[in-house]
Design an enzyme around this catalytic site. Structure first.
Site, short mmCIF file in Angstrom:
data_model
loop_
_atom_site.label_atom_id
_atom_site.label_comp_id
_atom_site.label_asym_id
_atom_site.label_seq_id
_atom_site.Cartn_x
_atom_site.Cartn_y
_atom_site.Cartn_z
N CYS A 1 10.61 10.57 2.15
CA CYS A 1 9.24 10.06 2.09
C CYS A 1 9.09 8.96 1.04
O CYS A 1 9.20 9.22 -0.16
CB CYS A 1 8.31 11.24 1.79
SG CYS A 1 6.63 10.80 1.37
N CYS B 1 6.24 9.47 -1.47
CA CYS B 1 6.61 10.56 -2.39
C CYS B 1 7.46 10.00 -3.53
O CYS B 1 7.26 10.36 -4.70
CB CYS B 1 7.40 11.64 -1.66
SG CYS B 1 6.52 12.46 -0.33
#
Length: 158
Positions: free
Chosen positions: A60, A63
């Site tokens: 991600c 993230c």
């Protein structure tokens, strides 16, 4: 003899300087709880601290940005480390998937706030700059949570 003493003092000074910079850099980052989720919940309850769960994945991009830009901000790190118990939930593990399902997490990153009794307070989806996130957390820090009810699916089972 003087050279040996100077060399020893120089090495001692370098070792001390290295220790200080490592210690300072660790204070500039959020301290995530290391251990199992169950142990984390027990510790948070014992310390009577609110909880922040960071749902993330290695693949991600946002993230990674949250990790490298937001959680390394000294002001946010100091605030979180003093006022919250923080746990990273890797959704690529079986335990992480189960925790994500429990809180109906469907986007990454997602931050879920719980009170010290493990009751749901709020959630934040996506990337947030450190100052914005700190303001939001301060606003919600002393909120009383409520039992989280997983939203029902709107699609019918076939």
């Amino acid at each position: 003899m003087k050279i040996k003493i100077m060399l020893l003092l120089g090495i001692t000074f370098l070792a001390f300087a290295s220790y200080t910079s490592v210690n300072e850099s660790s204070q500039n980052q959020v301290k995530f709880y290391k251990g199992s989720y169950d142990d984390f919940l027990r510790e948070a309850k014992k310390l009577k601290k609110p909880i922040m769960l960071d749902f993330w994945a290695s693949w991600c991009g946002p993230c990674k940005k949250l990790e490298s830009e937001t959680f390394t901000n000294p002001n946010l790190a100091t605030y979180l480390n003093s006022n919250f118990m923080v746990y990273k939930v890797d959704i690529d593990t079986f335990d992480g998937m189960a925790i994500a399902d429990r809180f109906a997490v469907d986007a990454y990153p997602t931050l879920v706030l719980l009170d010290s009794k493990n009751k749901f307070v709020n959630r934040y989806k996506g990337f947030f700059p450190a100052d914005y996130l700190k303001n939001e957390l301060e606003r919600n820090q002393n909120q009383k949570g409520k039992r989280f009810v997983t939203p029902k699916s709107t699609t019918a089972m076939l």
